[in-house]
Design a protein around this motif. Structure first.
Motif, PDB file in Angstrom:
ATOM      1  N   ASN A  12      38.780  48.789  50.994  1.00  0.00           N
ATOM      2  CA  ASN A  12      39.313  47.995  49.884  1.00  0.00           C
ATOM      3  C   ASN A  12      40.343  46.990  50.384  1.00  0.00           C
ATOM      4  N   GLY A 127      46.779  43.255  38.362  1.00  0.00           N
ATOM      5  CA  GLY A 127      46.091  44.466  38.776  1.00  0.00           C
ATOM      6  C   GLY A 127      47.028  45.591  39.121  1.00  0.00           C
ATOM      7  N   THR A 131      43.908  49.483  42.336  1.00  0.00           N
ATOM      8  CA  THR A 131      42.781  48.588  42.647  1.00  0.00           C
ATOM      9  C   THR A 131      43.043  47.768  43.907  1.00  0.00           C
ATOM     10  N   SER A 135      43.479  42.824  40.851  1.00  0.00           N
ATOM     11  CA  SER A 135      42.117  42.973  40.330  1.00  0.00           C
ATOM     12  C   SER A 135      41.540  41.630  39.920  1.00  0.00           C
ATOM     13  N   THR A 136      42.385  40.804  39.291  1.00  0.00           N
ATOM     14  CA  THR A 136      41.936  39.496  38.815  1.00  0.00           C
ATOM     15  C   THR A 136      42.949  38.436  39.221  1.00  0.00           C
ATOM     16  N   PRO A 153      37.615  38.347  38.525  1.00  0.00           N
ATOM     17  CA  PRO A 153      37.812  39.417  39.505  1.00  0.00           C
ATOM     18  C   PRO A 153      37.922  38.885  40.929  1.00  0.00           C
ATOM     19  N   THR A 157      34.260  42.735  43.431  1.00  0.00           N
ATOM     20  CA  THR A 157      34.714  43.705  42.432  1.00  0.00           C
ATOM     21  C   THR A 157      34.236  43.267  41.057  1.00  0.00           C
ATOM     22  N   ILE A 159      35.286  43.710  36.705  1.00  0.00           N
ATOM     23  CA  ILE A 159      36.234  44.187  35.711  1.00  0.00           C
ATOM     24  C   ILE A 159      35.484  44.457  34.416  1.00  0.00           C
TER      25      ILE A 159
END
Length: 167
Positions: A12, A127, A131, A135-136, A153, A157, A159
Motif C-alpha cells: 500500500n 483519508g 487507507t 484515499s482521495t 481516489p 484504489t 472509494i
C-alpha cells in the motif's frame, strides 16, 4: 481517546508513493517541508515521496517553525497549520504547492493562499490512516480556484460513498 496503532502494508505504501510520483512533479517535490513526526501517517508523503525522486526535504520541528526564507517548493500539512503559517507571514515565497489534509478545507483558506502567496496549486487530500495516508484527492489551480469536493481516489484504489444502511 486511547492511543492506537495502524499497520500500513508495504504494498500500500509503495502504491501510494507511485501515485505521488505520477501526480506531483519532481519540481513540485524538489524541496518538500518535513514537519510531521515520522510516527504520523502524513510522514509517508512528506518523507518518502520526495526522497523517491531524489528530491530534498527540509526538516523542521513543526510547521510553525518553518523559516520564511527557506527555498521550499511544497508544504504538506493540515488546514489549521497552513492558516497559522499564513497569518504569521511564514509561507516561503518559493512555495508553489500546498497539500492540505486531516481537517475540512474551507474556501476562504484556499482563496487566502492564492491571494497572499505565490502558491499555484492547493491539493485537498482526504483519508484515514487505515487507507495509507490519503484515499482521495483533488488539485486546485490558482486560475480555477476552490473545488468543493474531496476529489477522486488515489491510484489503484476505489472509494464507495454509502448511506447509514451501507447503500
Amino acid at each position: 481517546g486511547q492511543p492506537k496503532g495502524v499497520a500500513m502494508e508495504h504494498a500500500n505504501a509503495a502504491n501510494f508513493i507511485a501515485w505521488a510520483n505520477a501526480n506531483f512533479s519532481r519540481e513540485q517535490l524538489s524541496n518538500t517541508l518535513f514537519s510531521t513526526s515520522i510516527n504520523f501517517d502524513l510522514a509517508v508523503y512528506e518523507l518518502f515521496a520526495p526522497l523517491s525522486v531524489g528530491a530534498q526535504i527540509t526538516l523542521v520541528r513543526d510547521v510553525l517553525a518553518t523559516d520564511p526564507s527557506s527555498p521550499l517548493s511544497l508544504i504538506n500539512t493540515v488546514p489549521s497549520g497552513i492558516n497559522a503559517l499564513l497569518q504569521s507571514g511564514g509561507v516561503p515565497a518559493t512555495t508553489r504547492t500546498v497539500n492540505l489534509a486531516g481537517e475540512p478545507l474551507k474556501r476562504a483558506l484556499v482563496e487566502q493562499l492564492f491571494a497572499q502567496t505565490e502558491v499555484a496549486t492547493v491539493a485537498n487530500l482526504y483519508g484515514p490512516t487505515e487507507t495509507t495516508t490519503y484515499s482521495t484527492w483533488v488539485a486546485m489551480d490558482r486560475n480555477d480556484g476552490f473545488v468543493a469536493h474531496i476529489g477522486k481516489p488515489v491510484a489503484n484504489t476505489r472509494i464507495y460513498i454509502v448511506d447509514a444502511h451501507l447503500q
